[in-house]
Design an enzyme around this catalytic site. Structure first.
Site, PDB file in Angstrom:
ATOM      1  N   GLN A   1       0.798  -1.222   0.000  1.00  0.00           N
ATOM      2  CA  GLN A   1       0.000   0.000   0.000  1.00  0.00           C
ATOM      3  C   GLN A   1       0.835   1.278   0.000  1.00  0.00           C
ATOM      4  O   GLN A   1       0.341   2.328  -0.373  1.00  0.00           O
ATOM      5  CB  GLN A   1      -0.960  -0.001   1.188  1.00  0.00           C
ATOM      6  CG  GLN A   1      -2.016  -1.090   1.078  1.00  0.00           C
ATOM      7  CD  GLN A   1      -2.989  -1.064   2.232  1.00  0.00           C
ATOM      8  OE1 GLN A   1      -2.696  -1.583   3.313  1.00  0.00           O
ATOM      9  NE2 GLN A   1      -4.146  -0.453   2.043  1.00  0.00           N
TER      10      GLN A   1
ATOM     11  N   TYR B   1     -13.298  -2.012  12.043  1.00  0.00           N
ATOM     12  CA  TYR B   1     -13.788  -0.853  11.281  1.00  0.00           C
ATOM     13  C   TYR B   1     -15.287  -0.647  11.467  1.00  0.00           C
ATOM     14  O   TYR B   1     -15.757   0.470  11.568  1.00  0.00           O
ATOM     15  CB  TYR B   1     -13.483  -1.023   9.784  1.00  0.00           C
ATOM     16  CG  TYR B   1     -12.002  -0.925   9.511  1.00  0.00           C
ATOM     17  CD1 TYR B   1     -11.403   0.311   9.308  1.00  0.00           C
ATOM     18  CD2 TYR B   1     -11.195  -2.052   9.507  1.00  0.00           C
ATOM     19  CE1 TYR B   1     -10.033   0.414   9.090  1.00  0.00           C
ATOM     20  CE2 TYR B   1      -9.826  -1.958   9.289  1.00  0.00           C
ATOM     21  CZ  TYR B   1      -9.252  -0.716   9.080  1.00  0.00           C
ATOM     22  OH  TYR B   1      -7.905  -0.609   8.877  1.00  0.00           O
TER      23      TYR B   1
ATOM     24  N   ASN C   1      -1.918 -10.864   8.408  1.00  0.00           N
ATOM     25  CA  ASN C   1      -2.916  -9.825   8.567  1.00  0.00           C
ATOM     26  C   ASN C   1      -4.216 -10.288   7.907  1.00  0.00           C
ATOM     27  O   ASN C   1      -4.240 -10.575   6.715  1.00  0.00           O
ATOM     28  CB  ASN C   1      -2.468  -8.531   7.888  1.00  0.00           C
ATOM     29  CG  ASN C   1      -3.553  -7.464   7.960  1.00  0.00           C
ATOM     30  OD1 ASN C   1      -3.813  -6.924   9.026  1.00  0.00           O
ATOM     31  ND2 ASN C   1      -4.214  -7.177   6.849  1.00  0.00           N
ATOM     32  N   GLU C   2      -5.269 -10.361   8.683  1.00  0.00           N
ATOM     33  CA  GLU C   2      -6.616 -10.627   8.172  1.00  0.00           C
ATOM     34  C   GLU C   2      -6.692 -11.804   7.199  1.00  0.00           C
ATOM     35  O   GLU C   2      -6.969 -11.632   6.006  1.00  0.00           O
ATOM     36  CB  GLU C   2      -7.172  -9.374   7.498  1.00  0.00           C
ATOM     37  CG  GLU C   2      -7.280  -8.192   8.436  1.00  0.00           C
ATOM     38  CD  GLU C   2      -8.083  -7.034   7.853  1.00  0.00           C
ATOM     39  OE1 GLU C   2      -8.477  -7.113   6.680  1.00  0.00           O
ATOM     40  OE2 GLU C   2      -8.332  -6.072   8.587  1.00  0.00           O
TER      41      GLU C   2
ATOM     42  N   GLU D   1      -5.775  -2.223  13.984  1.00  0.00           N
ATOM     43  CA  GLU D   1      -6.252  -1.282  12.961  1.00  0.00           C
ATOM     44  C   GLU D   1      -7.607  -0.747  13.369  1.00  0.00           C
ATOM     45  O   GLU D   1      -8.466  -1.484  13.841  1.00  0.00           O
ATOM     46  CB  GLU D   1      -6.421  -1.955  11.586  1.00  0.00           C
ATOM     47  CG  GLU D   1      -5.142  -2.212  10.856  1.00  0.00           C
ATOM     48  CD  GLU D   1      -5.351  -2.869   9.488  1.00  0.00           C
ATOM     49  OE1 GLU D   1      -6.397  -2.627   8.835  1.00  0.00           O
ATOM     50  OE2 GLU D   1      -4.464  -3.628   9.086  1.00  0.00           O
TER      51      GLU D   1
ATOM     52  N   GLU E   1      -5.557   1.864  -1.529  1.00  0.00           N
ATOM     53  CA  GLU E   1      -6.587   1.103  -0.807  1.00  0.00           C
ATOM     54  C   GLU E   1      -7.080  -0.068  -1.669  1.00  0.00           C
ATOM     55  O   GLU E   1      -8.243  -0.146  -2.051  1.00  0.00           O
ATOM     56  CB  GLU E   1      -7.721   2.045  -0.371  1.00  0.00           C
ATOM     57  CG  GLU E   1      -8.883   1.396   0.365  1.00  0.00           C
ATOM     58  CD  GLU E   1      -8.520   0.556   1.592  1.00  0.00           C
ATOM     59  OE1 GLU E   1      -7.494   0.821   2.231  1.00  0.00           O
ATOM     60  OE2 GLU E   1      -9.279  -0.388   1.870  1.00  0.00           O
ATOM     61  N   TRP E   2      -6.189  -0.958  -2.010  1.00  0.00           N
ATOM     62  CA  TRP E   2      -6.516  -2.218  -2.679  1.00  0.00           C
ATOM     63  C   TRP E   2      -7.428  -2.001  -3.896  1.00  0.00           C
ATOM     64  O   TRP E   2      -7.116  -1.153  -4.728  1.00  0.00           O
ATOM     65  CB  TRP E   2      -7.090  -3.220  -1.659  1.00  0.00           C
ATOM     66  CG  TRP E   2      -6.197  -3.364  -0.446  1.00  0.00           C
ATOM     67  CD1 TRP E   2      -6.454  -2.958   0.822  1.00  0.00           C
ATOM     68  CD2 TRP E   2      -4.863  -3.920  -0.400  1.00  0.00           C
ATOM     69  NE1 TRP E   2      -5.385  -3.235   1.662  1.00  0.00           N
ATOM     70  CE2 TRP E   2      -4.398  -3.828   0.931  1.00  0.00           C
ATOM     71  CE3 TRP E   2      -4.012  -4.511  -1.351  1.00  0.00           C
ATOM     72  CZ2 TRP E   2      -3.146  -4.284   1.332  1.00  0.00           C
ATOM     73  CZ3 TRP E   2      -2.755  -4.969  -0.945  1.00  0.00           C
ATOM     74  CH2 TRP E   2      -2.348  -4.857   0.372  1.00  0.00           C
TER      75      TRP E   2
ATOM     76  N   ARG F   1       3.496  -0.137  12.929  1.00  0.00           N
ATOM     77  CA  ARG F   1       3.212  -1.479  12.424  1.00  0.00           C
ATOM     78  C   ARG F   1       3.331  -1.456  10.904  1.00  0.00           C
ATOM     79  O   ARG F   1       2.698  -0.633  10.249  1.00  0.00           O
ATOM     80  CB  ARG F   1       1.803  -1.866  12.872  1.00  0.00           C
ATOM     81  CG  ARG F   1       1.272  -3.139  12.265  1.00  0.00           C
ATOM     82  CD  ARG F   1      -0.100  -3.502  12.841  1.00  0.00           C
ATOM     83  NE  ARG F   1      -0.604  -4.686  12.162  1.00  0.00           N
ATOM     84  CZ  ARG F   1      -1.535  -4.666  11.217  1.00  0.00           C
ATOM     85  NH1 ARG F   1      -2.146  -3.547  10.869  1.00  0.00           N
ATOM     86  NH2 ARG F   1      -1.909  -5.789  10.627  1.00  0.00           N
TER      87      ARG F   1
ATOM     88  N   TRP G   1      -5.341   3.216  11.757  1.00  0.00           N
ATOM     89  CA  TRP G   1      -5.112   2.943  10.345  1.00  0.00           C
ATOM     90  C   TRP G   1      -5.548   4.169   9.576  1.00  0.00           C
ATOM     91  O   TRP G   1      -6.702   4.498   9.598  1.00  0.00           O
ATOM     92  CB  TRP G   1      -5.883   1.706   9.864  1.00  0.00           C
ATOM     93  CG  TRP G   1      -5.514   1.397   8.446  1.00  0.00           C
ATOM     94  CD1 TRP G   1      -6.148   1.837   7.315  1.00  0.00           C
ATOM     95  CD2 TRP G   1      -4.397   0.615   8.000  1.00  0.00           C
ATOM     96  NE1 TRP G   1      -5.494   1.391   6.201  1.00  0.00           N
ATOM     97  CE2 TRP G   1      -4.417   0.648   6.597  1.00  0.00           C
ATOM     98  CE3 TRP G   1      -3.379  -0.082   8.658  1.00  0.00           C
ATOM     99  CZ2 TRP G   1      -3.447  -0.010   5.828  1.00  0.00           C
ATOM    100  CZ3 TRP G   1      -2.442  -0.729   7.887  1.00  0.00           C
ATOM    101  CH2 TRP G   1      -2.477  -0.700   6.493  1.00  0.00           C
TER     102      TRP G   1
ATOM    103  N   HIS H   1       1.106  -9.355   4.547  1.00  0.00           N
ATOM    104  CA  HIS H   1      -0.031  -8.452   4.357  1.00  0.00           C
ATOM    105  C   HIS H   1      -0.387  -8.484   2.864  1.00  0.00           C
ATOM    106  O   HIS H   1      -0.308  -7.483   2.165  1.00  0.00           O
ATOM    107  CB  HIS H   1       0.308  -7.043   4.847  1.00  0.00           C
ATOM    108  CG  HIS H   1      -0.891  -6.201   5.186  1.00  0.00           C
ATOM    109  ND1 HIS H   1      -1.053  -5.550   6.387  1.00  0.00           N
ATOM    110  CD2 HIS H   1      -2.006  -5.907   4.478  1.00  0.00           C
ATOM    111  CE1 HIS H   1      -2.196  -4.881   6.393  1.00  0.00           C
ATOM    112  NE2 HIS H   1      -2.790  -5.077   5.242  1.00  0.00           N
TER     113      HIS H   1
ATOM    114  N   ASN I   1      -8.438  -6.022  14.233  1.00  0.00           N
ATOM    115  CA  ASN I   1      -8.748  -4.888  13.351  1.00  0.00           C
ATOM    116  C   ASN I   1     -10.246  -4.658  13.390  1.00  0.00           C
ATOM    117  O   ASN I   1     -11.033  -5.588  13.170  1.00  0.00           O
ATOM    118  CB  ASN I   1      -8.342  -5.193  11.906  1.00  0.00           C
ATOM    119  CG  ASN I   1      -6.828  -5.276  11.739  1.00  0.00           C
ATOM    120  OD1 ASN I   1      -6.075  -5.006  12.676  1.00  0.00           O
ATOM    121  ND2 ASN I   1      -6.394  -5.648  10.554  1.00  0.00           N
TER     122      ASN I   1
HETATM  123  C1  GCO Z   1      -7.125  -4.395   6.102  1.00  0.00           C
HETATM  124  C2  GCO Z   1      -5.909  -3.960   5.684  1.00  0.00           C
HETATM  125  C3  GCO Z   1      -5.732  -2.548   5.303  1.00  0.00           C
HETATM  126  C4  GCO Z   1      -6.838  -1.767   4.703  1.00  0.00           C
HETATM  127  C5  GCO Z   1      -7.796  -1.239   5.727  1.00  0.00           C
HETATM  128  C6  GCO Z   1      -8.909  -0.398   5.145  1.00  0.00           C
HETATM  129  O1  GCO Z   1      -7.011  -4.733   7.217  1.00  0.00           O
HETATM  130  O2  GCO Z   1      -8.105  -4.514   5.385  1.00  0.00           O
HETATM  131  O3  GCO Z   1      -5.052  -4.248   6.711  1.00  0.00           O
HETATM  132  O4  GCO Z   1      -4.716  -2.763   4.413  1.00  0.00           O
HETATM  133  O5  GCO Z   1      -6.308  -0.697   4.012  1.00  0.00           O
HETATM  134  O6  GCO Z   1      -8.401  -2.291   6.396  1.00  0.00           O
HETATM  135  O7  GCO Z   1      -9.713  -1.152   4.311  1.00  0.00           O
END
Ligand code: GCO
Length: 445
Positions: A25, A297, A170-171, A351, A404-405, A82, A397, A126, A295
Site C-alpha cells: 500500500q 472498522y 494480517n486478516e 487497525e 486502498e486495494w 506497524r 489505520w 499483508h 482490526n
Molecule cells: C485491512 C488492511 C488494510 C486496509 C484497511 C482499510 O485490514 O483490510 O489491513 O490494508 O487498508 O483495512 O480497508
C-alpha cells in the site's frame, strides 16, 4: 454499565500508541533492486481489477521516503509503527535465494524506527505473495505453508535482534474470501472450494511459522496474528430471532478463527468444506501466542426483517461502512468473555480508522469526521480496559493515505494526507489531535 469514559481516564502505563501501513500500500518501487513480482503487482497490472486501473507501482514511494515518514510519526508522539515486509522484496520467488538489497531496506527502516523511539511491529504477510508461489497454487498448496515458515525463520534470524513483535498474517479472512472466493482482491479467484482450503492452510502456515520463528529467535520475541472478526449485532435487539441470528454469526466467525487458534478445534461444520486436513494440523495451528491483533472498522447488522441501508440516522464512511463505535467494546469484551479460559493472550487493536473525502486547503486538512471516529473508538477501547480486557495498544489505520486495494487511491484512510503527484505529506487535523492523545495517554476531554 457506563457508556462514557470519565474525563480523567488515563490509559495503562506503557500503553502502545501506533499507526500502521502495509508494504504494497505504501512502498512503491515495485520492481526495484531485485524485488520479485507479487500477486498484487500482477492483479493491479491486469486491466479492470482495480478502480481506475490504479496500482501500487509508486504508491507513497515509502521505499525511498521512509526516513521522512518515520520522522513524521515520531513528531506525532507515537511510540510504535506497524508495517509489513514484502515477501517478494526479500525473497523474489518465495523460495530459494534471498535478495540482499531488499533485506537491507528493512534493516535501514528498522534502525530508523528504533532511533526515532518507535517500536517496530512487523507483519510477515499483508497480502503480497510472490507471484511464483501463486503459479504453484498459492495458498491452496500446503508446500507454500512450509515455505512461509522458512521465510518467517529467515526474517527473525535477520531482524530478531532488534524487532520483538512479529505478526504472521494480517486478516486471513480477507485473503480467503476477497482473494479466493469473491475475486475482489489478488489473486482474484472465484472458487469456494479453493477458499475453504486456503482458510485452513493460512492457519496452518501461521502455526508452522510460529514454530519456525521461535526456533530461529536469538532473543525473546512475541508472536501473534491479526484478525478482522465480525461482531454481528441484531437490528432489533428485542427480537429473539434477530438475536439468535447475530449469535450464530459471531459463533461462525469464532469457529473459523479463534476456536482453532486458541483451543485447537474448529467450530461445527467448518471442516466439512476443507478437502485436505491432516490429523496433526490443529495441534500445529494451536501454538501459544503472545498477543492477538484485532482490526475493527465496523459491525455487521443482521435481522430476519429487511435491513435498511443506510440505517436511519447512522453515519457512514466513504467506504460505505457504518460508523458504530460501541461495537468495538462489545467485540473486545466478547472475546475476553468467550476465550479467557483458553489462554487468551493480551490484545492490541491493530487497525481502526475511516476513509473520508479529505481536501487540502491552504496547507490544512480539516477532517473532523475522522477525528470524531478515532475519538469515539478510542473511548470504547478505554471502556473495554475498564471492563477488565487486557488491551495493550491502539494503532490507527493509517499513518498515510495510501493504495486502498481494489479501491485504488480514491479512499483516504491516513492521519497524514499524501499528494500523490508531488508526494508531499501534510499532517491532518486528526493526526495533530492523535498526537495530543498519545502524549497525554488520555483522551483529556
Ligand atoms: C485491512 C488492511 C488494510 C486496509 C484497511 C482499510 O485490514 O483490510 O489491513 O490494508 O487498508 O483495512 O480497508
Amino acid at each position: 454499565m457506563n457508556d462514557r469514559l470519565p474525563a480523567n481516564f488515563v490509559f495503562p502505563r506503557d500503553f502502545v500508541w501506533g499507526t500502521g501501513t502495509s508494504a504494497y500500500q505504501v512502498e512503491g518501487a515495485w520492481n526495484a533492486d531485485g524485488k520479485g513480482e507479487s500477486i498484487w503487482d500482477r492483479f493491479s497490472h491486469t486491466p479492470g481489477k482495480v478502480a481506475s486501473d490504479e496500482n501500487g507501482d509508486v504508491a507513497c514511494n515509502q521505499y525511498h521516503r521512509f526516513a521522512e515518514d518515520i520522522e513524521l510519526a515520531r513528531k506525532l508522539n507515537l511510540n510504535a509503527y506497524r508495517f509489513s515486509i514484502a515477501w517478494p522484496r526479500v525473497q523474489p520467488g518465495g523460495r530459494g535465494a534471498f535478495n540482499e538489497a531488499g533485506m537491507d531496506f528493512y534493516d535501514r527502516k528498522i534502525d530508523a524506527l528504533l532511533r526515532a523511539g518507535l517500536e517496530p511491529y512487523i507483519t510477515l504477510y499483508h497480502w503480497d505473495l510472490p507471484q511464483e508461489l501463486q503459479d504453484i497454487g498459492g495458498w491452496t498448496n500446503r508446500e507454500v505453508c512450509k515455505l512461509f515458515a522458512d521465510y518467517a525463520a529467515k526474517m527473525v534470524e535477520r531482524y530478531g535482534d532488534r524487532v520483538k513483535f512479529w505478526t504472521t498474517f494480517n486478516e486471513p479472512w480477507c485473503t480467503t474470501f476477497l482473494g479466493y472466493a469473491w475475486g475482489i482482491h489478488a489473486p482474484g479467484l472465484k472458487d469456494d472450494k479453493a477458499a475453504a482450503q486456503v482458510a485452513h492452510n493460512l492457519l496452518l502456515a501461521h502455526g508452522l511459522a510460529c514454530i519456525a520463528a521461535r526456533a530461529a529467535a536469538q532473543q525473546a520475541i512475541e508472536l501473534g496474528i491479526v484478525l478482522n472478526l465480525t461482531i454481528t449485532e441484531p437490528l432489533h435487539p428485542q427480537n429473539d430471532e434477530d438475536v439468535k441470528k447475530a449469535e450464530a454469526g459471531w459463533r461462525r466467525d469464532c469457529g473459523y478463527y479463534l476456536d482453532p487458534l486458541l483451543r485447537g478445534v474448529y467450530g461445527p461444520g467448518v471442516t466439512d468444506d476443507i478437502a485436505e486436513i491432516e490429523p496433526e494440523d490443529l495441534a500445529i495451528i494451536n501454538q501459544p501466542m503472545d498477543y492477538l491483533g484485532i482490526n475493527y472498522y465496523m459491525r455487521s447488522v443482521v435481522s430476519n426483517a429487511p435491513i435498511p441501508s443506510p440505517i436511519d440516522g447512522h453515519e457512514y464512511t466513504q467506504m460505505g461502512w457504518e460508523v458504530y463505535a460501541p461495537a468495538l467494546r462489545t467485540l473486545l469484551t466478547r472475546i475476553d468473555k468467550d476465550y479467557r479460559d483458553a489462554y487468551l493472550p493480551k490484545i492490541y487493536v491493530t487497525e481502526n480508522g475511516a476513509a473520508f473525502e479529505d481536501k487540502l486547503v491552504d496547507g490544512v486538512v480539516d477532517d473532523p469526521r475522522r477525528l470524531n471516529y478515532l475519538a469515539t473508538h478510542i473511548e470504547q477501547v478505554g471502556l473495554a480496559i475498564a471492563d477488565g480486557v487486557d488491551v495493550q495498544g491502539y494503532f490507527a489505520w493509517s499513518l498515510l493515505d495510501n493504495f486502498e486495494w481494489a479501491e485504488g487511491y480514491a479512499r483516504r484512510f491516513g492521519i497524514i494526507y499524501v499528494d500523490f503527484e508531488s508526494q508531499e505529506r501534510t499532517v491532518k487535523n486528526s493526526g495533530k489531535w492523535l498526537a495530543q492523545v498519545a502524549a497525554a495517554n488520555s483522551l483529556q476531554r
